[in-house]
Design an enzyme around this catalytic site. Structure first.
Site, PDB file in Angstrom:
ATOM      1  CG  ASN A  32      -0.291   0.310   2.290  1.00 27.56           C
ATOM      2  OD1 ASN A  32       0.572  -0.115   2.865  1.00 27.56           O
ATOM      3  ND2 ASN A  32      -0.931   1.336   3.312  1.00 27.56           N
ATOM      4  CG  HIS A  85       3.088   4.052  -7.450  1.00 23.84           C
ATOM      5  ND1 HIS A  85       2.277   3.369  -6.532  1.00 23.84           N
ATOM      6  CD2 HIS A  85       2.311   4.528  -8.213  1.00 23.84           C
ATOM      7  CE1 HIS A  85       0.983   3.539  -7.100  1.00 23.84           C
ATOM      8  NE2 HIS A  85       0.953   4.232  -8.046  1.00 23.84           N
TER       9      HIS A  85
END
Length: 186
Positions: A35, A46
């Site tokens: 996550n 990310h």
């Protein structure tokens, strides 16, 4: 251009945010994190936390022709690569996620993979794979399980907290997946 470094207030405000997937249909490899951390959620990219070894290992393993930075993640689909997460919401630590969130994330990921049809799903973190797919015996490497026509590979977690995996050892494991994904496309 790199986003500004988030302040402590920015990090706290990022709790429960989502980072958009970097995805396209028919990718060679769809990487799947556990996550987003608060740093990633605050920047919107990310694996953005300084010290996370994902981007250097991705390059060292030969997946990318140069070292990409998190804010360059949009270049991945052109290389046949993408990024998603098992659980979409950001947290300070993966330990904040419930078993139900992992299982629901696994179901949603399965549906996403069946819809997008990457050749390989690479789950970055053996614990995430074990939790999301209730497979306590899973180890790093190619899995026997498949999702539709998508094969699954479990990779070591590139977090700087995962010190028992050196960058060189991680690059070797990522490289094994790269070779397997190349063999599939021949």
């Amino acid at each position: 251009m790199p986003p500004p470094r988030p302040s402590p207030a920015d990090l706290e405000a990022a709790r429960d945010r989502q980072v958009p997937d970097v995805i396209a249909d028919g990718l060679r490899v769809l990487f799947c994190g556990i996550n987003p951390g608060l740093y990633s959620a605050a920047t919107g990219h990310h694996f953005a936390r300084p010290g996370n070894r994902f981007w250097p290992v991705l390059h060292a393993s030969g997946f990318t022709p140069r070292l990409l930075r998190p804010w360059e993640e949009g270049e991945l689909p052109g290389l046949g690569l993408g990024i998603t997460n098992v659980v979409a919401r950001a947290s300070a630590r993966a330990s904040e996620l419930s078993r139900e969130e992992y299982l629901e994330g696994g179901r949603l990921l399965h549906a996403k993979v069946e819809r997008r049809r990457p050749r390989w799903l690479a789950v970055v973190g053996v614990t995430a794979y074990r939790e999301a797919f209730d497979d306590r015996a899973a180890v790093v490497g190619a899995q026997e399980a498949v999702m539709g026509g998508t094969r699954i590979w479990v990779l070591p977690n590139p977090s700087g907290l995962n010190a028992h995996w050196t960058p060189a050892a991680m690059a070797e494991e990522f490289g094994r997946l790269r070779e397997a994904s190349r063999a599939d496309s021949c």
